[in-house]
Write an enzyme that holds these catalytic residues in place. Structure first.
Site, PDB file in Angstrom:
ATOM      1  CG  ASN A 212    -106.336  19.498  14.804  1.00 40.32           C
ATOM      2  OD1 ASN A 212    -107.309  18.799  15.048  1.00 40.32           O
ATOM      3  ND2 ASN A 212    -105.190  19.389  15.473  1.00 40.32           N
ATOM      4  CG  ASP A 281     -97.860  19.003  13.185  1.00 39.42           C
ATOM      5  OD1 ASP A 281     -97.626  17.933  13.773  1.00 39.42           O
ATOM      6  OD2 ASP A 281     -98.573  19.086  12.171  1.00 39.42           O
ATOM      7  CE  LYS A 291    -108.684  40.284  23.021  1.00 37.67           C
ATOM      8  NZ  LYS A 291    -110.033  40.832  23.066  1.00 37.67           N
ATOM      9  CG  ASP A 309     -93.923  12.565  16.743  1.00 37.13           C
ATOM     10  OD1 ASP A 309     -94.679  11.711  17.268  1.00 37.13           O
ATOM     11  OD2 ASP A 309     -93.871  12.735  15.512  1.00 37.13           O
ATOM     12  CB  ILE A 310     -97.186  11.977  21.842  1.00 38.60           C
ATOM     13  CG1 ILE A 310     -97.358  13.447  22.265  1.00 38.60           C
ATOM     14  CG2 ILE A 310     -97.560  11.031  22.965  1.00 38.60           C
ATOM     15  CD1 ILE A 310     -98.792  13.870  22.488  1.00 38.60           C
TER      16      ILE A 310
END
Ligand code: C5P
Length: 403
Positions: A212, A281, A291, A309-310
């Site tokens: 991201n 996520d 590859k 979810d840390i």
């Protein structure tokens, strides 16, 4: 002498009319050696002693001299300059300047900046020993002290006028040292703080990954601010191109699962956990060894699985630390942030809008709206480092109240 916490600080250096102005040239060099971003403002008197060009060359920034200069205002205007500064330092501060500051005058650029800034102000007085001793100067200094303006020096010694006494400006290195103490708040002294920052990278095959836009800047700024507040800081960082803030222990990770493992291991003996990372996520549970080839179909399907979810896992620990999460939202900021805070059982959440290109990802400025059980505070738009310091002070306050 501890000076490393000045790195990346923005110091607005005001120079007023006194012979000690020549020492300020060296002061600029010393500040830049510490990684300080220096912008110089000179009064008319100062320019009689030293040419602005000297300071332009040493600070590598244009020198500001006029309040009503359309050219300068079109560049960095005086209000912007006042907002830009982490600290305003006036060195040398002449008796005349001290008097003008004490009485709230705004008749030139430097005095105006001092009124327009919310940053701490520090003065390094320099004047003839008799001018220093005189009652009115001391009254003016008392006024400044009541307004929490910091005073560095002066020292006692031989003066340019041939007299001996108090009124000598501190030496540049002494000023740098004093300045660095302004950034040590001690509000998290010896508290163990764990911070996550940056994006995570989830492999799809040996050459491709999903990630991201997180630059890590906010998390790194928070880590720096926590260290300045005296905390013992560990930063678990995703892949970013930022240098480690001074005094911070850094653990590098790539994926969400690596981040989770590192955090769960370290968090055990931490009192505060701040999750500033933009953790992916979803991840690809079956990464092929080779590859993926693009032959054949026009479409491809990759099955992704939810990452751990840390933050929620840390908050759910039996002996959970004081947990702080971030919420980047494009709409309904308060509703979504509060919902996230409750769902993940957080002590605090710092929400920011990411639909404004001037704020958030990759840029240096941000604005936060912080929520906790029964309270909230808006931290208005500011450089990320400044904002991080305000956030850390808020966390320190709530953390100590909770204890
Ligand atoms: O639910 P959302 O991802 O929007 O929550 C954001 C907050 O949760 C951030 O503080 C982020 O660091 C944390 N988080 C986490 N682990 C995840 C996802 C988010 O720690 N897998």
């Amino acid at each position: 002498m501890q000076m490393s916490n000045l790195q990346n600080k923005r110091i607005l250096l005001g120079i007023t009319g006194g012979i000690a102005a020549y020492k300020s040239a060296d002061l600029v060099r010393r500040l830049r050696e510490q990684g300080v971003d220096v912008r110089v403002v000179m009064t008319a008197g100062a320019q009689r002693f030293v040419n602005p060009l000297t300071f332009q060359a040493l600070s590598a920034n244009p020198v500001h001299t006029e309040l009503l200069d359309p050219e300068a205002e079109a560049g960095m205007g005086h209000i912007e300059l006042a907002r830009w500064a982490d600290v305003v330092l006036i060195a040398p501060a002449s008796a005349n300047f001290i008097a003008r500051l004490a009485h709230g005058l705004a008749d030139d650029l430097l005095t105006t900046l001092c009124l327009a800034t919310t940053a701490p102000i520090a003065i390094a007085p320099a004047m003839n020993q008799q001018m220093w001793q005189t009652e009115v100067t001391q009254e003016n200094l008392d006024r400044l002290q009541k307004r929490s303006i910091h005073q560095f020096g002066p020292a006692k010694g031989g003066q340019a006028c041939g007299e001996t006494g108090f009124g000598r400006m501190l030496e540049p290195l002494e000023i740098v040292d004093e300045l660095s103490t302004l950034f040590e708040t001690g509000s998290l002294q010896d508290i163990k703080v764990l911070i996550t920052a940056g994006p995570t990278r989830e492999a799809l095959d040996p050459v491709r990954y999903i990630t991201n836009h997180s630059s890590g800047k906010m998390g790194y700024a928070v880590a720096r601010a926590a260290a300045e507040a005296g905390a013992d800081v560990t930063l678990v960082s995703g892949p970013v191109s930022l240098s480690t803030p001074p005094g911070v222990r850094r653990v590098d990770v790539i994926s969400a699962s690596e981040m989770a493992t590192a955090v769960m291991e370290i968090v055990e003996d931490c009192q505060i956990f701040i999750a500033a990372a933009a953790v992916a996520d979803f991840f690809c549970p079956h990464v092929p060894d080779q590859k993926i080839k693009k032959i054949g179909e026009d479409e491809m399907t990759i099955t992704l699985k939810k990452t751990p979810d840390i933050l929620a896992s840390v908050a759910a620990l039996p002996k959970s630390p004081f947990t702080v999460g971030f919420a980047a939202e494009t709409e309904k900021l308060e509703e979504y942030a509060q919902d996230k805070r409750k769902r993940k059982s957080l002590n605090m959440i710092a929400a920011n809008r990411v639909d404004d290109p001037a704020l958030g990802f990759h840029v240096d400025e941000n604005a936060l709206h912080v929520f906790w059980e029964g309270g909230e505070k808006e931290l208005p738009r500011a450089p990320k480092q400044k904002l991080a310091r305000d956030l850390i002070e808020l966390i320190a306050k709530k953390f100590s109240q909770q204890k």
